[in-house]
Design a protein around this motif. Structure first.
Motif, short mmCIF file in Angstrom:
data_model
loop_
_atom_site.label_atom_id
_atom_site.label_comp_id
_atom_site.label_asym_id
_atom_site.label_seq_id
_atom_site.Cartn_x
_atom_site.Cartn_y
_atom_site.Cartn_z
N GLU A 50 -13.11 2.27 -6.61
CA GLU A 50 -12.56 2.39 -8.42
C GLU A 50 -12.10 1.46 -8.81
OE1 GLU A 50 -12.99 5.96 -12.22
OE2 GLU A 50 -11.80 6.13 -10.31
N ASP A 51 -10.79 1.98 -7.52
CA ASP A 51 -9.29 0.66 -8.15
C ASP A 51 -10.16 -0.95 -7.76
OD1 ASP A 51 -8.47 2.76 -8.93
OD2 ASP A 51 -7.09 3.14 -7.02
N LEU A 52 -10.73 -0.73 -6.88
CA LEU A 52 -11.14 -2.31 -6.50
C LEU A 52 -11.78 -3.25 -7.59
CD1 LEU A 52 -10.50 -2.17 -2.72
CD2 LEU A 52 -8.93 -3.30 -4.13
N ALA A 101 -11.48 2.64 10.63
CA ALA A 101 -10.44 2.39 9.95
C ALA A 101 -9.04 1.65 9.49
CB ALA A 101 -9.57 4.20 10.32
N LEU A 102 -8.79 0.80 10.80
CA LEU A 102 -8.01 -0.22 10.43
C LEU A 102 -7.91 -1.40 9.96
CD1 LEU A 102 -6.07 0.07 14.27
CD2 LEU A 102 -5.63 0.41 12.12
N GLY A 103 -9.49 -1.12 10.16
CA GLY A 103 -10.08 -2.71 9.19
C GLY A 103 -9.80 -2.09 7.99
N ILE A 104 -10.05 -0.89 7.45
CA ILE A 104 -9.85 -1.00 5.91
C ILE A 104 -8.27 -0.61 5.11
CG2 ILE A 104 -10.01 1.54 4.05
CD1 ILE A 104 -12.35 2.30 6.31
N VAL A 105 -7.29 -0.68 6.59
CA VAL A 105 -6.31 -0.67 5.53
C VAL A 105 -5.95 -2.18 5.82
CG1 VAL A 105 -4.22 -0.44 6.72
CG2 VAL A 105 -5.20 1.35 6.91
N ALA A 106 -6.88 -3.26 6.32
CA ALA A 106 -6.78 -4.81 6.17
C ALA A 106 -7.23 -5.15 5.70
CB ALA A 106 -6.81 -4.88 7.71
N ALA A 107 -8.18 -4.85 5.42
CA ALA A 107 -8.82 -4.58 3.79
C ALA A 107 -8.06 -4.57 2.28
CB ALA A 107 -10.35 -4.31 3.84
N THR A 108 -7.24 -3.70 2.66
CA THR A 108 -6.72 -3.20 1.01
C THR A 108 -5.32 -4.32 1.58
OG1 THR A 108 -5.43 -1.59 2.54
CG2 THR A 108 -7.25 -1.49 1.33
N ALA A 109 -5.08 -4.89 2.72
CA ALA A 109 -3.82 -5.37 2.38
C ALA A 109 -4.31 -6.44 1.70
CB ALA A 109 -2.81 -5.13 3.62
N LEU A 110 -5.34 -7.39 2.09
CA LEU A 110 -5.67 -8.18 1.30
C LEU A 110 -6.65 -8.65 0.58
CD1 LEU A 110 -6.82 -9.33 5.61
CD2 LEU A 110 -4.87 -10.11 4.30
N LEU A 113 -12.77 -7.30 -0.57
CA LEU A 113 -14.23 -6.70 -0.50
C LEU A 113 -15.09 -6.62 0.74
CD1 LEU A 113 -14.56 -6.31 -4.42
CD2 LEU A 113 -13.88 -5.01 -3.12
N PRO A 114 -15.67 -7.40 0.50
CA PRO A 114 -16.09 -8.05 1.90
C PRO A 114 -15.68 -7.55 3.60
CG PRO A 114 -15.92 -9.97 1.21
CD PRO A 114 -15.54 -9.15 0.62
N LEU A 115 -14.72 -7.54 3.74
CA LEU A 115 -14.11 -6.62 5.11
C LEU A 115 -13.63 -5.00 4.72
CD1 LEU A 115 -12.32 -6.94 7.18
CD2 LEU A 115 -10.54 -7.60 6.20
N LEU A 116 -13.20 -4.74 3.39
CA LEU A 116 -13.53 -3.81 3.01
C LEU A 116 -14.52 -2.89 3.42
CD1 LEU A 116 -11.76 -0.79 1.65
CD2 LEU A 116 -13.32 -1.50 -0.52
N PHE A 117 -16.17 -3.24 2.44
CA PHE A 117 -17.04 -2.82 2.56
C PHE A 117 -17.89 -2.86 4.41
CE2 PHE A 117 -18.38 -5.05 -2.10
CZ PHE A 117 -18.03 -2.71 -1.68
N ALA A 118 -17.50 -4.13 5.10
CA ALA A 118 -17.67 -3.79 6.80
C ALA A 118 -17.22 -3.08 7.63
CB ALA A 118 -17.94 -5.21 7.51
N SER A 119 -15.57 -2.44 7.17
CA SER A 119 -15.19 -2.14 7.46
C SER A 119 -15.51 -0.48 7.31
CB SER A 119 -12.90 -2.02 7.58
OG SER A 119 -13.10 -3.16 7.61
#
Length: 446
Positions: A50-52, A101-110, A113-119
């Protein structure tokens, strides 16, 4: 006086009980860790989206993605377990969940959205493995205790899954100290939790429950063959035709080939689990969004989700006891009725009433527990070990896809007819769970 036959029967049973106790202990320990990893996605996944994304319309997308990812993982974990045993299958599944889970953390830092969804898809491997572990708890159980055995594994998830939502604040503070978004904090915890579970399974799950169950089945068949041979040697010599027939039947006894796996009972068990998952994920996913829209704090949301998760896993031994005592059909029908009450209460509860919303989520968790234990017991009891892990993996694909659909559609329904409409819709769908259970016939097993 103990007869020789009794002695040979008792020794394997004693070894089986000892192995089962060790297996359950290791699985519960792994689930204590994995529960914390599971809690992250269901607590803050929708809030993070929701935030992103800037609105609630697609806030159910993370839930859909990680439950969809769990469908893919269920196939992989099932096939690996079938080929090499539960230990490598479960360990690999938890390890991949930690990477997600590590990918989600990286996606929020970067802010990607594509990395977030893939993670989120990869993160779903942890969810699938968390549920697949219940099958390992039932592999060596007896018919009289199978439902309770698998329920103890589900119970092991409780501590981590209940603690996880209440750690949103502290883990958020850790994430902020690291320069990350606060909602990334629970996924740091998830990475550590799933990684720890993978290590526990890899190092301690010995003997492998599925491989041991197969070995015991073969040993029992060979013992029966030997006993038959001894009896035939002490009786008059059979004709050549009779000897050939006996040899043929003995070969089939050692390596039985199932003629039909997807029986009506097995299909019903899968349908009950899938519908239960759809209703549970649909209502659970949008509750945090609904509560935050009515000015509940993230801490309060975390408490409500903790109560829901506790109701999912804490009553598991009770669900197992009820299945062992009353049978899978009665408990599956009860699951549908409890889910009906949960959806109706969620729809009717005043948005400002934390107590009533929490009660609805508690009923939702209890209904899920009843449906999952009933369906899992059918799959474990009715499917032979030669194909059990693969069939269970395929069943969990249906469950995961159903959950993915529930998570995705819940956001769309919420945006269209609000939370009350979502609650009533899911309450009506719960009646399908009741309708899916076939009436018992005299010839049917319980």
């Amino acid at each position: 006086m103990t007869r020789a036959g009794d002695a040979t029967h008792t020794a394997p049973e004693t070894g089986r009980a000892t192995a089962q106790r060790r297996i359950l202990t290791v699985l519960v320990l792994a689930q204590l860790l994995a529960g914390a990893g599971l809690a992250a996605g269901i607590t803050v996944g929708a809030l993070l989206a929701e935030d992103l994304l800037g609105g609630p319309g697609l806030s159910g997308l993370p839930s859909a993605l990680f439950t969809g990812g769990s469908a893919l993982a269920a196939i992989a974990v099932g096939k690996l377990s079938q080929a090499r045993g539960r230990r490598p299958g479960l360990a690999a599944g938890f390890a991949v969940g930690a990477l997600g889970a590590l990918g989600i953390v990286a996606a929020t830092a970067l802010e990607s959205l594509p990395l977030l969804f893939a993670s989120f898809v990869i993160y779903g491997s942890g969810t699938a493995t968390n549920l697949q572990a219940r099958y390992a708890g039932a592999d060596l159980a007896t018919d009289a205790t199978r439902a309770r055995s698998l329920s103890y594994v589900l119970l092991g998830t409780t501590a981590g899954a209940v603690a996880g939502p209440n750690l949103v604040g502290p883990t958020g503070a850790v994430a902020e100290a690291l320069g990350l978004a606060p909602l990334a904090g629970p996924f740091l915890l998830a990475a550590a939790a799933y990684g720890g579970a993978a290590l526990v399974i890899s190092l301690l799950l010995r003997p492998d429950p599925l491989l041991e169950a197969r070995r015991m089945e073969i040993a029992a068949a060979e013992a029966t063959l030997t006993s038959s041979s001894s009896l035939s040697s002490s009786s008059p010599s059979p004709t050549a035709e009779a000897a050939a027939a006996a040899a043929d039947s003995e070969r089939h006894a050692v390596a039985p080939v199932p003629t039909r796996i997807w029986t009506a009972d097995v299909i019903t068990g899968v349908v009950v689990m899938a519908l239960t998952q759809f209703v549970m994920v649909g209502l659970m996913t949008m509750t945090p969004v609904h509560m935050r829209a009515h000015d509940h704090t993230v801490t309060v949301v975390g408490v409500v989700i903790s109560l829901h998760v506790a109701a999912m896993f804490l009553p598991a031994p009770l669900s197992g006891l009820l299945v062992d005592k009353f049978g899978t059909r009665a408990v599956a029908v009860s699951a549908g009725l409890v889910l009906l009450a949960a959806g109706a209460l969620a729809a009717l509860a005043p948005p400002q009433s934390t107590a009533l919303v929490a009660l609805a989520l508690i009923l939702l968790g209890l209904g899920w527990s009843l449906g999952l234990v009933a369906g899992t017991t059918v799959l474990t009891t009715s499917v032979p070990t030669t194909v059990r892990a693969s069939v269970q993996g395929q069943a969990d694909v249906a469950v995961a896809l159903s959950g993915a659909a529930g998570g995705l559609l819940s956001g769309l329904v919420f945006a269209w007819i609000d939370f009350r409409g979502l609650g009533f819709t899911l309450a009506a769908l719960s009646l399908v769970v009741v309708a899916a259970v076939r009436p018992r016939r005299v010839s049917d097993p319980v």
